[in-house]
Design a protein around this motif. Structure first.
Motif, PDB file in Angstrom:
ATOM      1  N   GLU A   5       0.830  -1.212   0.000  1.00  0.00           N
ATOM      2  CA  GLU A   5       0.000   0.000   0.000  1.00  0.00           C
ATOM      3  C   GLU A   5       0.857   1.251   0.000  1.00  0.00           C
ATOM      4  O   GLU A   5       1.831   1.350   0.753  1.00  0.00           O
ATOM      5  N   GLN A  32       0.378   5.775  -0.476  1.00  0.00           N
ATOM      6  CA  GLN A  32      -0.538   6.913  -0.556  1.00  0.00           C
ATOM      7  C   GLN A  32      -0.230   7.821  -1.738  1.00  0.00           C
ATOM      8  O   GLN A  32      -1.111   8.501  -2.237  1.00  0.00           O
ATOM      9  N   ASN A  33       1.032   7.829  -2.151  1.00  0.00           N
ATOM     10  CA  ASN A  33       1.439   8.762  -3.200  1.00  0.00           C
ATOM     11  C   ASN A  33       2.699   8.258  -3.889  1.00  0.00           C
ATOM     12  O   ASN A  33       3.271   7.225  -3.509  1.00  0.00           O
ATOM     13  N   GLU A  82       5.982   7.870  -1.722  1.00  0.00           N
ATOM     14  CA  GLU A  82       6.088   6.608  -0.989  1.00  0.00           C
ATOM     15  C   GLU A  82       6.478   5.471  -1.927  1.00  0.00           C
ATOM     16  O   GLU A  82       7.249   4.579  -1.557  1.00  0.00           O
ATOM     17  N   ASN A 120      -3.859   4.071  -2.375  1.00  0.00           N
ATOM     18  CA  ASN A 120      -4.998   4.242  -1.467  1.00  0.00           C
ATOM     19  C   ASN A 120      -5.103   5.657  -0.920  1.00  0.00           C
ATOM     20  O   ASN A 120      -5.401   5.863   0.253  1.00  0.00           O
ATOM     21  N   ARG A 121      -4.850   6.665  -1.761  1.00  0.00           N
ATOM     22  CA  ARG A 121      -5.019   8.046  -1.311  1.00  0.00           C
ATOM     23  C   ARG A 121      -6.452   8.493  -1.561  1.00  0.00           C
ATOM     24  O   ARG A 121      -6.908   8.549  -2.704  1.00  0.00           O
ATOM     25  N   SER A 156      -6.691  -2.004   3.511  1.00  0.00           N
ATOM     26  CA  SER A 156      -5.776  -1.266   4.375  1.00  0.00           C
ATOM     27  C   SER A 156      -5.837  -1.800   5.796  1.00  0.00           C
ATOM     28  O   SER A 156      -4.809  -1.919   6.485  1.00  0.00           O
TER      29      SER A 156
END
Length: 457
Positions: free
Chosen positions: A133, A135-136, A139, A156-157, A233
């Motif tokens: 996973e 977020q952007n 990462e 997963n943002r 998540s």
């Protein structure tokens, strides 16, 4: 001399008063026609329930082209014609399968999913791998090849719930859908999962287009619902790892011939100069494409019909354009601008409705300071109809290519709070449309056409 100046001032005041009264009267007539005799709702019902979703290259898209051509001919537009354009032909194939495998918390369970538009398929063998996973992209880059190779990257943002205008929230999240697959493939990922671009938590997956980097491998890309994104998540937090099986059967076929559909009423003074109003005729292959963008198409047709029904004789030629292929290629908008340039057809303004058929709040604009000030000055005539939000930057994807030739761009700005409940989903259906809200949007666009034509920019 004093007497002359007094006479001139009196003349100017009387002229200004006449113009104000004229505009107030005309805009009132536009709204009366839209709300008492409007045809946009009935047109949309046919387009969405009789023809249905209209992905570029599909039989339904071809049917929509022919139907809108006939519709504008029946309404008595001076000229109606088709503008050829080659469009992508992507097909979804068999239903996607995304399955969480052997979680100690949730067991094995199917996730609500839709392949992203333009994605390659996994084929019948599918892909099974651990997920990681992020977020952007920062990462993603920190994990690098060591943390990503051989895995499924899970973007997963969420859309930022604190932003009042949901299109800003969408803009802050959508790059993971558009670019995520190629960014992950660069580090050896075998597939990507993307949290749906939605402003609420539910079980409805949202599709949408991706763009492959030609310098990277093409890997399958699938959107999952926001509830399932939260579930994945949660699994990673509780269990430390999770494994997913993914199977898709989509493919990109050779380009296919389609058309922009153009209906025109000719100007009386500057007939070789154009004001365009439009929406995109294609939609995704789920739902009925009611808000995105059937509503914009019928509002554009209706905006011109209203002026014609009031026997308004425009100075400039006015076109309603049904653009093809906004969703996964923007070929129609680019072809229209290219043809306008080739044929030497100046477009003084272009208006697009592609933000849903909800209550209109105003118009965005891409122009210079003087043109923005002009739009804001028209608030005296538009504000009584709830159009207070005037002058924010914006326009529309299909009309965007016209900006290169100096065209001033406008976008209808409806209330945006519910739009991303339906955007790119099976829930985007005719029953989600309110008749009066749709008609108010058509009237707003018709009023703006009138002001541009009569007052100038």
């Amino acid at each position: 001399m004093t007497k002359y100046l007094f006479t001139l001032l009196l003349f100017l005041l009387c002229t200004a008063g006449f113009s104000q009264d004229k505009n107030e009267d005309m805009i009132r007539k536009i709204y009366d026609e839209a709300l008492a005799n409007g045809q946009s709702y009935e047109m949309l019902e046919y387009l969405t329930t009789r023809i249905g979703h209209r992905l570029s290259g599909s039989p339904q898209a071809a049917a929509a082209v022919e139907w809108t051509r006939q519709q504008m001919e029946q309404l008595g537009f001076d000229t109606v014609f088709l503008q050829p354009v080659m469009v992508p032909h992507w097909v979804r194939g068999e239903k996607e399968v995304v399955r969480l495998i052997n979680s100690s918390t949730y067991g094995s369970r199917e996730l609500h999913s839709l392949a992203l538009g333009n994605s390659v398929g996994s084929g019948p063998q599918g892909v099974s791998a651990e997920i990681v996973e992020v977020q952007n992209f920062d990462e993603l880059d920190k994990l690098g090849k060591a943390g990503i190779q051989g895995k499924i990257v899970f973007f997963n943002r969420p859309m930022d719930p604190k932003l009042i205008h949901t299109f800003q929230a969408y803009g802050g999240a959508v790059n993971q859908r558009g670019q995520g697959a190629s960014r992950a493939a660069a580090y050896g990922a075998v597939a990507v999962l993307v949290r749906s671009m939605a402003s609420n938590n539910d079980d409805v997956p949202h599709t949408g287009s991706l763009r492959y980097d030609p310098n990277q491998p093409q890997i399958p890309a699938v959107a999952i619902s926001t509830n399932d994104a939260n579930l994945l998540s949660d699994v990673l937090k509780k269990e430390g790892s999770a494994r997913v099986y993914l199977e898709t059967h989509c493919e990109m076929l050779p380009d296919i011939l389609s058309y922009n559909v153009i209906g025109e009423i000719r100007g009386t003074q500057n007939k070789e100069e154009y004001i365009v109003v439009g929406g995109h005729l294609d939609s995704w292959d789920v739902g009925q494409g009611a808000h995105d963008d059937g509503s914009g198409c019928v509002q554009a047709i209706e905006a011109v019909r209203i002026l014609k029904s009031l026997n308004y004789k425009p100075k400039h030629s006015i076109r309603a354009v049904m653009f093809m292929n906004e969703e996964n290629g923007l070929r129609g908008g680019r072809e229209y601008a290219a043809q306008a340039s080739t044929l030497g057809q100046p477009h003084i303004a272009a208006i697009e409705s592609d933000a849903g058929g909800f209550t209109p709040r105003g118009f965005t604009i891409t122009g210079n300071e003087a043109q923005t000030a002009k739009l804001k000055s028209w608030g005296q005539w538009l504000a009584p109809y709830g159009l207070h939000d005037l002058g924010s930057p914006g326009g529309g994807a299909d009309i965007g290519p016209l900006r290169e030739s100096g065209t001033v761009l406008f976008g209808l700005r409806p209330d945006s709070q519910r739009y991303f409940n339906y955007h790119h989903t099976e829930e985007d259906t005719f029953d989600k449309i309110d008749k009066r809200e749709l008609e108010l949007g058509a009237a707003a666009m018709s009023a703006l056409i009138y002001l541009i034509d009569s007052e100038g920019l």
